[in-house]
Design a protein around this motif. Sequence first.
Motif, PDB file in Angstrom:
ATOM      1  N   ILE A  12       0.836  -1.204   0.000  1.00  0.00           N
ATOM      2  CA  ILE A  12       0.000   0.000   0.000  1.00  0.00           C
ATOM      3  C   ILE A  12       0.871   1.254   0.000  1.00  0.00           C
ATOM      4  O   ILE A  12       0.632   2.199  -0.773  1.00  0.00           O
ATOM      5  N   ILE A  13       1.905   1.259   0.835  1.00  0.00           N
ATOM      6  CA  ILE A  13       2.786   2.425   0.910  1.00  0.00           C
ATOM      7  C   ILE A  13       3.555   2.615  -0.394  1.00  0.00           C
ATOM      8  O   ILE A  13       3.579   3.711  -0.972  1.00  0.00           O
ATOM      9  N   ILE A  14       4.160   1.552  -0.875  1.00  0.00           N
ATOM     10  CA  ILE A  14       4.938   1.637  -2.113  1.00  0.00           C
ATOM     11  C   ILE A  14       4.022   1.920  -3.293  1.00  0.00           C
ATOM     12  O   ILE A  14       4.353   2.697  -4.186  1.00  0.00           O
ATOM     13  N   GLY A  15       2.837   1.283  -3.296  1.00  0.00           N
ATOM     14  CA  GLY A  15       1.868   1.549  -4.356  1.00  0.00           C
ATOM     15  C   GLY A  15       1.427   2.997  -4.377  1.00  0.00           C
ATOM     16  O   GLY A  15       1.231   3.585  -5.441  1.00  0.00           O
ATOM     17  N   GLY A  16       1.265   3.584  -3.181  1.00  0.00           N
ATOM     18  CA  GLY A  16       0.912   4.999  -3.104  1.00  0.00           C
ATOM     19  C   GLY A  16       1.989   5.886  -3.704  1.00  0.00           C
ATOM     20  O   GLY A  16       1.698   6.814  -4.465  1.00  0.00           O
ATOM     21  N   PHE A  17       3.246   5.592  -3.372  1.00  0.00           N
ATOM     22  CA  PHE A  17       4.345   6.370  -3.952  1.00  0.00           C
ATOM     23  C   PHE A  17       4.429   6.166  -5.467  1.00  0.00           C
ATOM     24  O   PHE A  17       4.610   7.129  -6.210  1.00  0.00           O
ATOM     25  N   ALA A  18       4.301   4.927  -5.913  1.00  0.00           N
ATOM     26  CA  ALA A  18       4.378   4.643  -7.353  1.00  0.00           C
ATOM     27  C   ALA A  18       3.248   5.348  -8.097  1.00  0.00           C
ATOM     28  O   ALA A  18       3.466   5.953  -9.153  1.00  0.00           O
ATOM     29  N   GLY A  19       2.045   5.283  -7.552  1.00  0.00           N
ATOM     30  CA  GLY A  19       0.917   5.958  -8.177  1.00  0.00           C
ATOM     31  C   GLY A  19       1.074   7.472  -8.168  1.00  0.00           C
ATOM     32  O   GLY A  19       0.720   8.156  -9.128  1.00  0.00           O
ATOM     33  N   TRP A  20       1.634   7.998  -7.071  1.00  0.00           N
ATOM     34  CA  TRP A  20       1.858   9.434  -6.975  1.00  0.00           C
ATOM     35  C   TRP A  20       2.895   9.895  -7.996  1.00  0.00           C
ATOM     36  O   TRP A  20       2.711  10.898  -8.681  1.00  0.00           O
ATOM     37  N   PHE A  21       4.009   9.145  -8.107  1.00  0.00           N
ATOM     38  CA  PHE A  21       5.030   9.476  -9.104  1.00  0.00           C
ATOM     39  C   PHE A  21       4.448   9.422 -10.509  1.00  0.00           C
ATOM     40  O   PHE A  21       4.705  10.291 -11.336  1.00  0.00           O
ATOM     41  N   ALA A  22       3.666   8.379 -10.792  1.00  0.00           N
ATOM     42  CA  ALA A  22       3.064   8.244 -12.120  1.00  0.00           C
ATOM     43  C   ALA A  22       2.063   9.367 -12.376  1.00  0.00           C
ATOM     44  O   ALA A  22       1.983   9.892 -13.486  1.00  0.00           O
ATOM     45  N   SER A  23       1.312   9.744 -11.351  1.00  0.00           N
ATOM     46  CA  SER A  23       0.341  10.834 -11.481  1.00  0.00           C
ATOM     47  C   SER A  23       1.052  12.148 -11.801  1.00  0.00           C
ATOM     48  O   SER A  23       0.581  12.921 -12.634  1.00  0.00           O
ATOM     49  N   GLY A  67       5.319  -0.659 -10.247  1.00  0.00           N
ATOM     50  CA  GLY A  67       4.122   0.121  -9.948  1.00  0.00           C
ATOM     51  C   GLY A  67       4.069   1.415 -10.735  1.00  0.00           C
ATOM     52  O   GLY A  67       3.015   1.804 -11.240  1.00  0.00           O
ATOM     53  N   PHE A  68       5.202   2.079 -10.850  1.00  0.00           N
ATOM     54  CA  PHE A  68       5.267   3.319 -11.623  1.00  0.00           C
ATOM     55  C   PHE A  68       4.945   3.067 -13.088  1.00  0.00           C
ATOM     56  O   PHE A  68       4.107   3.746 -13.681  1.00  0.00           O
ATOM     57  N   VAL A  69       5.605   2.086 -13.671  1.00  0.00           N
ATOM     58  CA  VAL A  69       5.384   1.775 -15.086  1.00  0.00           C
ATOM     59  C   VAL A  69       3.937   1.333 -15.311  1.00  0.00           C
ATOM     60  O   VAL A  69       3.269   1.793 -16.241  1.00  0.00           O
ATOM     61  N   GLY A  70       3.443   0.455 -14.452  1.00  0.00           N
ATOM     62  CA  GLY A  70       2.073  -0.030 -14.599  1.00  0.00           C
ATOM     63  C   GLY A  70       1.047   1.068 -14.408  1.00  0.00           C
ATOM     64  O   GLY A  70       0.048   1.134 -15.135  1.00  0.00           O
ATOM     65  N   ALA A  71       1.266   1.960 -13.451  1.00  0.00           N
ATOM     66  CA  ALA A  71       0.341   3.072 -13.232  1.00  0.00           C
ATOM     67  C   ALA A  71       0.340   4.017 -14.433  1.00  0.00           C
ATOM     68  O   ALA A  71      -0.723   4.516 -14.830  1.00  0.00           O
TER      69      ALA A  71
END
Length: 83
Positions: A12-23, A67-71
Motif C-alpha cells: 500500500i505504501i509503495i503503491g501509493g508512492f508509485a501511483g503518486w510518481f506516475a500521477s 508500480g510506476f510503469v504499470g500506473a
Amino acid sequence: MEDAQVGWIAAIIIGGFAGWFASMFMKSDTGIFMNIILGIIGASVASFLFSLVGVSFGGWLGYLFAGFVGACILIWGVRAVRS
C-alpha cells in the motif's frame, strides 16, 4: 507479485508512492486513494507484462518501478478510452 516478498502494508505504501510518481509524471489529477490503487494494480499489470518478455523485479525497488510503469500504462489506457 507473490515472489517480490512485499507485505500488504508495504504494498500500500509503495503503491501509493508509485501511483503518486506516475500521477505527477503523466500530469493527471488523481487523489491519494486512486494513487494507491493505480500503484498496486499497476505493479501487478507491469509485472505480468514484464514476465512475458522474461524480465522480473524483486524487492521494494522492483515493486516501486513496476508500480510506476504499470500506473503510467493504466493512466494512458484510461485517457485513450475517454477520448
